[in-house]
Design an enzyme around this catalytic site. Structure first.
Site, PDB file in Angstrom:
ATOM      1  N   HIS A  85     -92.459 112.610 -47.752  1.00 30.84           N
ATOM      2  CA  HIS A  85     -92.034 111.897 -48.939  1.00 30.84           C
ATOM      3  C   HIS A  85     -90.240 111.862 -48.813  1.00 30.84           C
ATOM      4  O   HIS A  85     -89.841 113.061 -48.467  1.00 30.84           O
ATOM      5  CB  HIS A  85     -92.324 112.683 -50.153  1.00 30.84           C
ATOM      6  CG  HIS A  85     -91.810 111.993 -51.527  1.00 30.84           C
ATOM      7  ND1 HIS A  85     -91.774 110.667 -51.746  1.00 30.84           N
ATOM      8  CD2 HIS A  85     -91.191 112.646 -52.357  1.00 30.84           C
ATOM      9  CE1 HIS A  85     -91.158 110.320 -52.891  1.00 30.84           C
ATOM     10  NE2 HIS A  85     -90.820 111.829 -53.273  1.00 30.84           N
ATOM     11  N   ASN A 120     -85.417 107.199 -52.798  1.00 28.17           N
ATOM     12  CA  ASN A 120     -86.741 107.613 -53.305  1.00 28.17           C
ATOM     13  C   ASN A 120     -87.716 106.704 -53.749  1.00 28.17           C
ATOM     14  O   ASN A 120     -87.074 106.140 -54.990  1.00 28.17           O
ATOM     15  CB  ASN A 120     -86.600 108.727 -54.125  1.00 28.17           C
ATOM     16  CG  ASN A 120     -88.061 109.515 -54.672  1.00 28.17           C
ATOM     17  OD1 ASN A 120     -89.031 108.775 -54.264  1.00 28.17           O
ATOM     18  ND2 ASN A 120     -87.964 110.412 -55.264  1.00 28.17           N
ATOM     19  N   CYS A 174     -94.885 110.544 -57.265  1.00 24.12           N
ATOM     20  CA  CYS A 174     -94.591 110.584 -55.611  1.00 24.12           C
ATOM     21  C   CYS A 174     -95.570 110.972 -54.651  1.00 24.12           C
ATOM     22  O   CYS A 174     -95.535 110.706 -53.346  1.00 24.12           O
ATOM     23  CB  CYS A 174     -93.377 111.201 -55.397  1.00 24.12           C
ATOM     24  SG  CYS A 174     -92.022 111.017 -56.300  1.00 24.12           S
TER      25      CYS A 174
HETATM   26  O1  UT7 Z   1     -89.670 112.424 -55.875  1.00 25.05           O
HETATM   27  C1  UT7 Z   1     -89.915 113.670 -56.735  1.00 25.05           C
HETATM   28  C2  UT7 Z   1     -88.905 114.888 -56.463  1.00 25.05           C
HETATM   29  N1  UT7 Z   1     -87.797 114.646 -56.524  1.00 25.05           N
HETATM   30  C3  UT7 Z   1     -86.891 115.460 -55.848  1.00 25.05           C
HETATM   31  O2  UT7 Z   1     -87.298 116.018 -55.059  1.00 25.05           O
HETATM   32  C4  UT7 Z   1     -85.635 115.320 -56.318  1.00 25.05           C
HETATM   33  C5  UT7 Z   1     -85.106 116.966 -55.937  1.00 25.05           C
HETATM   34  N2  UT7 Z   1     -83.756 116.988 -56.588  1.00 25.05           N
HETATM   35  C6  UT7 Z   1     -82.518 116.771 -55.789  1.00 25.05           C
HETATM   36  O3  UT7 Z   1     -82.636 116.061 -54.943  1.00 25.05           O
HETATM   37  C7  UT7 Z   1     -81.181 117.393 -56.240  1.00 25.05           C
HETATM   38  O4  UT7 Z   1     -81.367 118.522 -57.105  1.00 25.05           O
HETATM   39  C8  UT7 Z   1     -80.100 116.045 -56.730  1.00 25.05           C
HETATM   40  C9  UT7 Z   1     -79.710 115.197 -55.700  1.00 25.05           C
HETATM   41  C10 UT7 Z   1     -80.934 115.448 -57.947  1.00 25.05           C
HETATM   42  C11 UT7 Z   1     -78.960 117.074 -57.266  1.00 25.05           C
HETATM   43  O5  UT7 Z   1     -78.268 117.697 -56.144  1.00 25.05           O
HETATM   44  P1  UT7 Z   1     -77.979 119.218 -56.413  1.00 25.05           P
HETATM   45  O6  UT7 Z   1     -77.246 119.618 -55.123  1.00 25.05           O
HETATM   46  O7  UT7 Z   1     -79.193 120.022 -56.826  1.00 25.05           O
HETATM   47  O8  UT7 Z   1     -77.010 119.136 -57.590  1.00 25.05           O
HETATM   48  P2  UT7 Z   1     -77.005 119.848 -59.129  1.00 25.05           P
HETATM   49  O9  UT7 Z   1     -78.062 119.060 -60.069  1.00 25.05           O
HETATM   50  O10 UT7 Z   1     -77.088 121.396 -59.181  1.00 25.05           O
HETATM   51  O11 UT7 Z   1     -75.501 119.546 -59.784  1.00 25.05           O
HETATM   52  C12 UT7 Z   1     -74.645 119.927 -59.079  1.00 25.05           C
HETATM   53  C13 UT7 Z   1     -73.222 119.095 -59.922  1.00 25.05           C
HETATM   54  C14 UT7 Z   1     -73.358 119.124 -61.232  1.00 25.05           C
HETATM   55  O12 UT7 Z   1     -72.289 119.277 -61.704  1.00 25.05           O
HETATM   56  P3  UT7 Z   1     -71.344 120.849 -62.490  1.00 25.05           P
HETATM   57  O13 UT7 Z   1     -72.346 121.251 -63.411  1.00 25.05           O
HETATM   58  O14 UT7 Z   1     -71.565 121.811 -61.111  1.00 25.05           O
HETATM   59  O15 UT7 Z   1     -70.076 120.458 -62.811  1.00 25.05           O
HETATM   60  C15 UT7 Z   1     -73.865 117.785 -61.896  1.00 25.05           C
HETATM   61  O16 UT7 Z   1     -73.555 117.378 -63.046  1.00 25.05           O
HETATM   62  O17 UT7 Z   1     -73.263 117.679 -59.645  1.00 25.05           O
HETATM   63  C16 UT7 Z   1     -73.241 116.970 -60.680  1.00 25.05           C
HETATM   64  N3  UT7 Z   1     -73.690 115.881 -60.225  1.00 25.05           N
HETATM   65  C17 UT7 Z   1     -73.218 114.600 -59.804  1.00 25.05           C
HETATM   66  N4  UT7 Z   1     -71.960 114.691 -59.270  1.00 25.05           N
HETATM   67  C18 UT7 Z   1     -71.728 113.388 -58.797  1.00 25.05           C
HETATM   68  C19 UT7 Z   1     -74.866 115.382 -60.727  1.00 25.05           C
HETATM   69  N5  UT7 Z   1     -75.173 114.203 -60.193  1.00 25.05           N
HETATM   70  C20 UT7 Z   1     -74.273 113.510 -59.733  1.00 25.05           C
HETATM   71  C21 UT7 Z   1     -73.941 112.666 -58.964  1.00 25.05           C
HETATM   72  N6  UT7 Z   1     -72.450 112.139 -58.649  1.00 25.05           N
HETATM   73  N7  UT7 Z   1     -74.855 111.351 -59.063  1.00 25.05           N
END
Ligand code: UT7
Length: 322
Positions: A249, A279, A117
Site C-alpha cells: 500500500h 495515497n 486502504c
Molecule cells: O493509508 C492509511 C494509513 N495512513 C498512513 O499510514 C499515514 C501515516 N502517517 C504518516 O504518513 C505521517 O505521520 C504524516 C506524513 C501524516 C506526518 O508525518 P510525521 O513525520 O508523522 O509528522 P507529525 O504528524 O509528527 O508532525 C510533525 C510536525 C508537526 O509540527 P510541530 O507540532 O512539530 O510543530 C505538524 O504540525 O509537522 C507539522 N505538519 C506539517 N508541516 C508542514 C503536519 N503536516 C504538515 C504539512 N506541512 N503538511
C-alpha cells in the site's frame, strides 16, 4: 482433485488527468514541497474532474484489465469493487461498473467491499474463496477511489496525502493449482477507529472529511505491516529470500522502506508509485501492481507479496505465484 487457484491473468489501471503538485498545495495550506517530499515521498497526486466519479475511474481500469486478460465482460462470474468513496450510497459502485462495462445483461453478481486502504486485499481474498470453492471461474476485482471528495482542504495533516485513481485485476481459475494466490491473511481492530476516520457518514447525517492522527497511525501501520510479512512467510513456509516482489500500500515512502527492510528486499524489487499517486487507498496496490506488470518486471513464477494497512484499523497480505 487439485483445488483450483485464483490466477491474475490481467491487470489495468486508470488515473484522472488533473495533477496536483506539492507546490499547488503550498498555495492552499501552510506546507512546502520539501516537507511533503521528506516526510511522505509524495511529489504529486491526481484529482478527478468535476462530475468524474469513482465508477468512471473503476470502469476504465476494468476495461484495461479485461483487455490484458483477453476477456469480455460477459465472461465474468463476479465483479467486486473495493472503495470508500462510492458514487452513491446505493446501488453499489460494482453494479454501476457492471452496467458501464455493458455487462448487465449477463447478470453476474456484483458488490462493494469497504475496508478502506486494505479494501483491495480484502476483495482479493473474497475472490480467491469464490474461485477455490469453484463457485466462480473468472472474477474482476477493482480498487477505486475519489478521496479528493472527502478531504478537508484546510487540514495540512491530511489534504497533502491522498489522491484519486483506480486499479483492477482479472482472476481466473488455474486448474493445475500451481500459479495464483497462495495465501491471504486479513485482520481488523476496531478499537482504534478514532486515529483514522471520516467525521461523518450516512446515519450521522453529514458527509464528513478524513481525520487522522498521522504519527500514531504511522507507528501502527509499521507494526501491522511487519506482522503481516512475518505471518505470510511463516504460513507459506518461505524465507525472505524466496519473495521476488513487494507490492505494498502506498501511504508513505518511509513505511514502504521499513516493510522492504523487514523482508531484506532491495528497493528495485518494490513497486513504488507513492511519489506520483499519493495515497489512493483501495486503489493503491492494484495501481502499483499494474505498473510493474506492464513494465514486464514481474515474470511468471515470481512470488509477489502484497500488503496493506488502513482505517478500521484493517490490514492484511496476499501472496501470489505469478
Ligand atoms: O493509508 C492509511 C494509513 N495512513 C498512513 O499510514 C499515514 C501515516 N502517517 C504518516 O504518513 C505521517 O505521520 C504524516 C506524513 C501524516 C506526518 O508525518 P510525521 O513525520 O508523522 O509528522 P507529525 O504528524 O509528527 O508532525 C510533525 C510536525 C508537526 O509540527 P510541530 O507540532 O512539530 O510543530 C505538524 O504540525 O509537522 C507539522 N505538519 C506539517 N508541516 C508542514 C503536519 N503536516 C504538515 C504539512 N506541512 N503538511
Amino acid at each position: 482433485m487439485t483445488m483450483p487457484r485464483a490466477r491474475i491473468t490481467g491487470t489495468g489501471s486508470y488515473l484522472p488527468e488533473k495533477r496536483v503538485t506539492n507546490h499547488d498545495l503550498a498555495r492552499m495550506v501552510e506546507t512546502s514541497d520539501a516537507w511533503i517530499r521528506e516526510r511522505t515521498g509524495i511529489v504529486e497526486r491526481r484529482m478527478a474532474a468535476e462530475g468524474e466519479t469513482t465508477s468512471d475511474l473503476a470502469t476504465q481500469a476494468a476495461r484495461n484489465a479485461l483487455e490484458a486478460a483477453d476477456l469480455k465482460v460477459g465472461d465474468l462470474d463476479l465483479i467486486l469493487t473495493a472503495t470508500t468513496t462510492p458514487d452513491l450510497i446505493f446501488p453499489s459502485t460494482a453494479t454501476i461498473v457492471q452496467h458501464k462495462l455493458g455487462g448487465s445483461t449477463s447478470r453476474m453478481p456484483a458488490f462493494d467491499i469497504q475496508a478502506v486502504c486494505s479494501g483491495f486485499i480484502y476483495a482479493l481474498s473474497i475472490a480467491d474463496q469464490f474461485i477455490r470453492t469453484r463457485a466462480c471461474q473468472r472474477v474482476l476485482v477493482i480498487g477505486a477511489e475519489t478521496l479528493s471528495r472527502i478531504l478537508d482542504w484546510n487540514d495540512r495533516g491530511t489534504c497533502i496525502l491522498f489522491g484519486d485513481g483506480a486499479g483492477a485485476v482479472v482472476l481466473e481459475a488455474d486448474k493445475d493449482g500451481k500459479r495464483g494466490i497462495l495465501s491471504t491473511h486479513l485482520h481488523a481492530d476496531g478499537s482504534q477507529a478514532d486515529l483514522l476516520y471520516t467525521s461523518g457518514g450516512v446515519s450521522k447525517g453529514n458527509l464528513g472529511t478524513i481525520r487522522m492522527l498521522g504519527n500514531e497511525v504511522f507507528k501502527q501501520a509499521v507494526r501491522a505491516l511487519e506482522g503481516s510479512v512475518d505471518e505470510c512467510l511463516e504460513a507459506n513456509g518461505l524465507t525472505k529470500e524466496q519473495i521476488d516482489w513487494l507490492v505494498p500500500h502506498q501511504a508513505n515512502i518511509r513505511i514502504i522502506q521499513n516493510t522492504a527492510r523487514r523482508l531484506g528486499m532491495p528497493m528495485e524489487r518494490v513497486a513504488v508509485t507513492v511519489e506520483r499517486h499519493g495515497n489512493t487507498s483501495a486503489a493503491s496496490v492494484p495501481l502499483a501492481l499494474d505498473e510493474v506488470v506492464r513494465a514486464g518486471r514481474i515474470q511468471p513464477g515470481h512470488r509477489v507479496l502484497m500488503v496493506a494497512f488502513g482505517g478500521g484499523f484493517t490490514w492484511g497480505s496476499a501472496l501470489v505465484r505469478w
